[in-house]
Design a protein around this motif. Structure first.
Motif, short mmCIF file in Angstrom:
data_model
loop_
_atom_site.label_atom_id
_atom_site.label_comp_id
_atom_site.label_asym_id
_atom_site.label_seq_id
_atom_site.Cartn_x
_atom_site.Cartn_y
_atom_site.Cartn_z
N LYS A 216 0.83 -1.21 0.00
CA LYS A 216 0.00 0.00 0.00
C LYS A 216 0.86 1.26 0.00
O LYS A 216 0.62 2.21 -0.76
N THR A 217 1.87 1.26 0.85
CA THR A 217 2.73 2.44 0.96
C THR A 217 3.49 2.70 -0.34
O THR A 217 3.52 3.81 -0.86
N GLU A 218 4.11 1.66 -0.87
CA GLU A 218 4.93 1.83 -2.07
C GLU A 218 4.08 2.07 -3.31
O GLU A 218 4.48 2.80 -4.23
N TYR A 219 2.92 1.48 -3.34
CA TYR A 219 2.00 1.71 -4.45
C TYR A 219 1.61 3.19 -4.54
O TYR A 219 1.62 3.78 -5.63
N GLU A 220 1.26 3.78 -3.42
CA GLU A 220 0.81 5.18 -3.43
C GLU A 220 1.88 6.10 -3.95
O GLU A 220 1.61 7.02 -4.73
N ALA A 221 3.13 5.88 -3.53
CA ALA A 221 4.23 6.74 -3.98
C ALA A 221 4.50 6.53 -5.47
O ALA A 221 4.73 7.48 -6.22
N ALA A 222 4.47 5.26 -5.90
CA ALA A 222 4.71 4.97 -7.31
C ALA A 222 3.61 5.57 -8.18
O ALA A 222 3.88 6.14 -9.24
N LYS A 223 2.39 5.43 -7.73
CA LYS A 223 1.25 5.97 -8.48
C LYS A 223 1.34 7.50 -8.58
O LYS A 223 1.13 8.07 -9.66
N ALA A 224 1.64 8.14 -7.46
CA ALA A 224 1.73 9.61 -7.46
C ALA A 224 2.83 10.08 -8.40
O ALA A 224 2.64 11.05 -9.16
N GLU A 225 3.97 9.42 -8.35
CA GLU A 225 5.08 9.78 -9.23
C GLU A 225 4.67 9.61 -10.69
O GLU A 225 4.91 10.49 -11.52
#
Length: 232
Positions: A216-225
């Motif tokens: 969840k944490t890494e997905y959100e950052a990757a998606k935002a980027e």
């Protein structure tokens, strides 16, 4: 199993849980959590009518595939998220521009192997070219078990995750994921049931890791980027 695969395909529209940045490329899960031996039926027996029918499908494609189909199958032997560049259709969709996104999908790639390889080792289905010398693959050879298809599992898994990040292109992304799997048949390295089992596996892995906090944490950052870089 095709009906089962089609039914599971409906799950691809599931929304991602809130999912930043993968430091090390370690899998989000493995065969201890997702045991494909319990999830999937065994592959067709080597002497079964279904095995012979699937061989026939491969041989038919072998003599009917076009140069364009062959080129796509060869290119899709690569296992990475950048094979979706054609449907994302943005020159900024590169590893250099998307370090968090790239690291996140490195973990996705590792996840496929951690789940699929143990099952392959148990079932040990012979690759088409090892089953029949009539099959002439046009992609790199492999002696690992054929069932389920790891490439297809990964392509489906990447497609589900990427389409959650870019829902505006969900249909195009999932069509590309389906082609990625089918190209393993075009390439002469997998049977149709390998592909069906890979699609099921990819969906199940996606649904499972969406519940993990690190995902969840890494997905959100990757998606935002990704959405920032692409201007979405």
């Amino acid at each position: 199993m095709r009906k089962f695969a089609k039914a599971l395909a409906l799950l691809l529209v599931v929304g991602a849980a809130s999912p930043v940045f993968a430091g090390d490329a370690k899998p989000f899960t493995d065969a201890n959590e997702i045991n494909l031996l319990d999830l999937l039926p065994p592959p067709p027996a080597n002497d079964s009518a279904q095995m012979k029918a699937e061989l026939g499908e491969i041989l038919t494609i072998q003599v009917t595939r076009t140069p364009e189909m062959s080129a796509r199958a060869v290119a899709d032997a690569e296992e990475n998220i950048w094979r979706f560049s054609d449907v994302i259709d943005n020159p900024k969709f590169t590893k250099e521009n998307l370090p968090k996104f790239s690291a996140f999908f490195d973990r996705i790639v590792e996840t496929e192997g951690a789940v699929v390889d143990p099952a392959k080792d148990v079932w040990k289905r012979p690759r088409p070219h090892l089953y029949s010398d009539l099959v002439k693959p046009i992609v790199p050879l492999s002696k690992s078990g054929s069932y389920p298809s790891g490439h297809t599992t990964l392509g489906t898994l990447m497609g589900v995750v990427l389409s959650n990040m870019v829902p505006e292109k969900r249909d195009l992304i999932m069509a590309r994921a389906w082609e990625y799997g089918h190209n393993r048949i075009v390439g002469g390295i997998h049977y149709p049931t390998d592909i069906e089992a890979g699609r099921i596996s990819g969906v199940v892995i996606a649904q499972t890791i969406m519940t993990h906090d690190d995902y969840k944490t890494e997905y959100e950052a990757a998606k935002a980027e990704l959405r920032t870089v692409l201007g979405l």
